[in-house]
Design a protein around this motif. Structure first.
Motif, PDB file in Angstrom:
ATOM      1  N   GLY A 246       0.848  -1.180   0.000  1.00  0.00           N
ATOM      2  CA  GLY A 246       0.000   0.000   0.000  1.00  0.00           C
ATOM      3  C   GLY A 246       0.880   1.224   0.000  1.00  0.00           C
ATOM      4  O   GLY A 246       1.933   1.238   0.647  1.00  0.00           O
TER       5      GLY A 246
ATOM      6  N   VAL B 280      -3.567   4.264   1.136  1.00  0.00           N
ATOM      7  CA  VAL B 280      -3.773   2.813   1.068  1.00  0.00           C
ATOM      8  C   VAL B 280      -2.862   2.101   2.065  1.00  0.00           C
ATOM      9  O   VAL B 280      -3.253   1.111   2.688  1.00  0.00           O
TER      10      VAL B 280
ATOM     11  N   GLU C 235      -8.985  -1.953  -0.302  1.00  0.00           N
ATOM     12  CA  GLU C 235      -9.125  -1.323  -1.610  1.00  0.00           C
ATOM     13  C   GLU C 235      -7.876  -0.517  -1.955  1.00  0.00           C
ATOM     14  O   GLU C 235      -7.395   0.268  -1.144  1.00  0.00           O
ATOM     15  N   GLY C 236      -7.337  -0.753  -3.143  1.00  0.00           N
ATOM     16  CA  GLY C 236      -6.197   0.004  -3.638  1.00  0.00           C
ATOM     17  C   GLY C 236      -4.844  -0.656  -3.472  1.00  0.00           C
ATOM     18  O   GLY C 236      -3.851  -0.153  -3.986  1.00  0.00           O
ATOM     19  N   VAL C 237      -4.761  -1.801  -2.763  1.00  0.00           N
ATOM     20  CA  VAL C 237      -3.462  -2.457  -2.622  1.00  0.00           C
ATOM     21  C   VAL C 237      -3.034  -3.062  -3.954  1.00  0.00           C
ATOM     22  O   VAL C 237      -3.851  -3.281  -4.852  1.00  0.00           O
TER      23      VAL C 237
END
Length: 151
Positions: A29, A33, A74-76
């Motif tokens: 991340g 994130v 979300e977003g990794v």
């Protein structure tokens, strides 16, 4: 959990979807994130926490572990190893526009840091993960507090 041994390095090859995804060996991340990932990791039981090692630096958190155990927020970005680029952890779903073996040699020489290197195309960072240590709830909590307090 360790800090990367050197500051993040930047690069800029082009990337496209990978025909066959790599097996995930790490999750990363960046920015907000990374904070969400840290909060997610801190919410798990100690037995799950013990399955990961990691490195963290300003605005970046990388966790290494078994594919099945890696957390999601979300977003990794999940990273894996291409046999042609053994010193790099590359995005599982993206392939570079250059031969992986050439990218491996170029980035390792350029970074002058320990390997493997986590390659983060969106932010343009290379994060040395060779110094990864077992994830400590205390160390991760301290890192998260510092990141949240940073301007």
């Amino acid at each position: 959990m360790a800090s990367p041994s050197s500051r993040a390095h930047h690069f800029s090859p082009s990337w496209s979807p990978r025909a066959q995804p790599l097996r995930a060996l790490a999750v990363v991340g960046v920015g907000p994130v990374a904070l969400a990932l840290a909060r997610r990791v801190l919410s798990v039981e100690d037995a799950a926490l013990a399955r990961w090692s990691g490195v963290a630096g300003p605005g970046v958190l990388v966790l290494l572990g078994d594919t099945e155990s890696l957390p999601w927020v979300e977003g990794v970005v999940y990273l894996g190893r291409d046999a042609a680029a053994p010193s790099l952890l590359l995005p599982c779903t993206l392939a570079p526009d250059v031969a992986p073996a050439l990218l491996d040699r170029a980035l390792v020489a350029r970074a002058q840091a320990g390997t493997p290197l986590a390659v983060l195309p969106r932010s343009g960072q290379l994060v040395p993960v060779g110094a990864a240590r077992p994830v400590s709830r205390e160390a991760l909590s301290t890192w998260l507090a510092k990141q949240e307090a940073a301007p």
